[in-house]
Design an enzyme around this catalytic site. Structure first.
Site: not given
Length: 459
Positions: A125, A215, A237, A274, A325
C-alpha cells in the site's frame, strides 16, 4: 538463479500428498514445475534428509521490517495499542525512499526464504511520494518490490492495495496515510502498470488486488476491486481490532464479516486477513465460503489484535494460511507454534487442532501449505507432478529431529526447534537457499545495512 531442466532432488524421507515416503526423487523441469516424483528409488542428484512442500507467506508489508524493535516503548496515550503503534508506523514511512523500499524488501524476502517460505503475498500500500504526490511512474514502488523479488528469487504474488479514505465516515487520509491513497480510476491505472511490470519475473509470479479494509474503501471501491481481481487473488484486512468492528458496525449497519458475507460472494480466491474479532456465526460462515483466513499470529500477538478462533473455524472446515505481516520477526515455525499456543491459552487445553488421524504439527503444516498456495493463486502446495517445485529441506541431523519419524518430524520442528533446521529451499525450482543461507545473502545484507544506516540519520 535459473532453474536447471531435469534437476533432481533426492530425499531420504519426503511428505507427499498420500503421506510420508522414503527414498523419493523429485525431478524439476525448466519451467519450475515438478516433472516426476519417484518413490523407493536409488539416490541421484542433490540429496537431502527430509523434504517438505514449502508454504507461501500470504501476508507481508515489506517496509515494516525496518521498524522491528522501534515500537516497544509506551506512547503518550494512557494505554498503548494497535492505534498508537500505527502512528509510529506513519511517521517512519515518511522517511522511506524508493531505493530504501527495494533494499528492505529484498532483505525481508531473503529472511522469508531462509525461514522456509517459498513465496510471498506482498500487500503493498505504499504507492506515492512523501506528501502524497504520485511518482512520475505511478507504479514506481510496486516495481521496487518486483525488483527485490527478481534479486531474491522468491515467488511473488503482488497485491497492490486500494486505499481511499481515513475511516468509514470517508474522512480524508491523514498525513501518515497520504502515500497510500488513490481514487478508483488512478488505482486501476496503477494496478495495470504493476501487472505489466510483473511480467519481468518468471511465470510463477501472480498479480492480485487488495482493497485495504472496510474502513478504507467505500462500497463502489470494494466492488471495483472485486471486478479487477476477477479470478485472481483478492486480499483484505477484516475484523482485526475491536474499534474497527465498532466503526464498521456503526457505519455499515453490520459487523465486518457479517456485512461482507451478506453483500458479496466470497469465494476461494479471497483471503481475509486476521479476522481475530469474529462472532461464532461469523466464524462458521467464513469457513463455509472456501476462502482462506490469513493469520499472522506473531504480529497479532505484537499488536494485541486478539485470538483467532482456530478450533471452531477448522472444525467447520475452514481453510487458513500464515503470514508475517509487520515482519517484526520472520519465523515460519513460530507462526504455527504461536497459532496453536494461543488456542491452548484461551481454552486451557493441549493439542487443540490435532485430529484422530494427524498430530498438531501436521494439521498446522498441511493447512499452511494448502491455504498459502490457494491464497497466493500459486500452483504449488504439494510435492506432486505438475505443481511448482516449492520445496524445503530440514536438517535430519538436528538433535531434536534425530530418531523422529512421520508426523513427529513436524511436531519436533514446530514445537521444539526453529527455522535454523531449514537447510535448503527451492521456489518454483529456483534453488535459493543452500546450507541454510540465501545464495545472495552477503550482498543483500550489506545493502540492507547501508540502507538502515542512512535511514537512522533521516529519522
Amino acid at each position: 538463479m535459473s532453474t536447471v531442466s531435469g534437476a533432481t532432488v533426492f530425499a531420504e524421507r519426503a511428505l507427499l500428498p498420500g503421506g510420508w515416503a522414503e527414498n523419493v526423487a523429485v525431478t524439476i523441469g525448466a519451467d519450475g514445475r515438478i516433472l516426476a516424483v519417484d518413490r523407493d528409488t536409488a539416490a541421484t542428484g542433490q540429496t537431502v534428509g527430509i523434504l517438505l512442500p514449502a508454504p507461501g507467506n500470504l501476508h507481508s508489508h515489506a517496509f515494516q521490517r525496518a521498524m522491528a524493535g522501534m515500537s516497544e516503548r509506551r506512547g503518550s496515550e494512557p494505554r498503548d495499542s494497535f492505534w498508537t503503534w500505527r502512528q509510529i508506523m506513519f511517521r517512519f514511512l515518511d522517511a522511506l525512499r524508493p531505493e530504501d523500499v527495494e533494499a528492505i524488501a529484498a532483505f525481508v524476502q531473503m529472511e522469508m526464504l531462509e525461514a522456509g517460505y517459498a513465496a510471498v503475498g506482498e500487500f503493498h500500500y505504499l504507492h506515492h511520494q512523501p506528501g502524497g504526490a504520485p511518482y512520475n511512474n505511478l507504479a514506481e514502488l510496486s516495481e521496487r518490490i518486483i525488483g527485490a523479488a527478481a534479486d531474491t528469487g522468491i515467488g511473488l504474488t503482488h497485491l497492490p492495495v486500494h486505499y481511499q479514505y481515513g475511516g468509514c465516515d470517508r474522512r480524508p487520509l491523514a498525513q501518515g496515510q497520504i502515500r497510500f491513497g488513490n481514487d478508483t480510476e488512478r488505482f486501476q491505472k496503477l494496478h495495470e502498470l504493476a501487472g505489466q511490470a510483473l511480467k519481468a519475473l518468471p511465470e510463477d509470479a501472480v498479480i492480485g488486488v487488495a482493497p485495504h479494509s472496510l474502513r478504507a474503501v467505500d462500497h463502489d471501491g470494494l466492488q471495483s476491486a472485486v471486478a479487477l481481481a476477477g479470478a485472481n487473488p483478492l486480499h483484505m484486512h477484516l475484523a482485526e481490532q475491536i474499534p474497527e468492528v465498532e466503526e464498521v458496525q456503526a457505519a455499515w449497519g453490520q459487523r465486518p464479516v457479517e456485512w461482507l458475507l451478506a453483500h458479496h460472494e466470497v469465494r476461494d480466491n479471497w483471503c481475509l486477513i486476521h479476522c481475530t474479532q469474529m462472532s461464532p456465526a461469523e466464524t462458521e460462515g467464513l469457513a463455509r465460503t472456501g476462502a482462506v483466513a490469513g493469520l499472522c499470529p506473531i504480529t497479532e500477538s505484537s499488536l494485541g489484535d486478539g485470538i483467532f478462533d482456530g478450533v471452531n473455524y477448522l472444525g467447520a472446515g475452514g481453510r487458513f494460511g500464515v503470514g508475517s505481516d509487520s515482519n517484526i520477526r520472520i519465523a515460519l515455525s513460530e507462526e504455527l507454534r504461536t497459532l496453536e499456543y494461543s488456542q491452548r491459552l484461551r481454552d486451557t487445553c493441549r493439542a487443540s487442532v490435532a485430529t484422530k488421524e494427524h498430530s498438531t504439527g501436521r494439521v498446522l503444516f498441511d493447512g499452511a501449505v494448502a491455504g498459502g498456495a490457494q491464497a497466493l493463486g500459486r500452483k504449488s502446495g504439494a510435492i506432486e507432478e505438475g505443481r511448482y517445485a516449492d520445496l524445503l529441506a530440514l536438517d535430519c541431523t538436528a538433535i531434536d529431529l534425530e530418531g523422529r519419524e512421520g508426523d513427529e518430524i513436524l511436531d519436533a520442528w514446530i514445537f521444539a526447534g526453529d527455522d535454523r533446521m531449514v537447510t535448503e529451499v527451492w521456489s518454483a525450482g529456483r534453488h535459493v537457499v543452500s546450507g541454510g543461507n540465501h545464495v545472495k545473502g552477503e550482498a543483500i545484507r550489506a545493502k540492507y545495512r547501508a540502507t538502515m544506516a542512512s535511514l537512522r540519520n533521516r529519522l
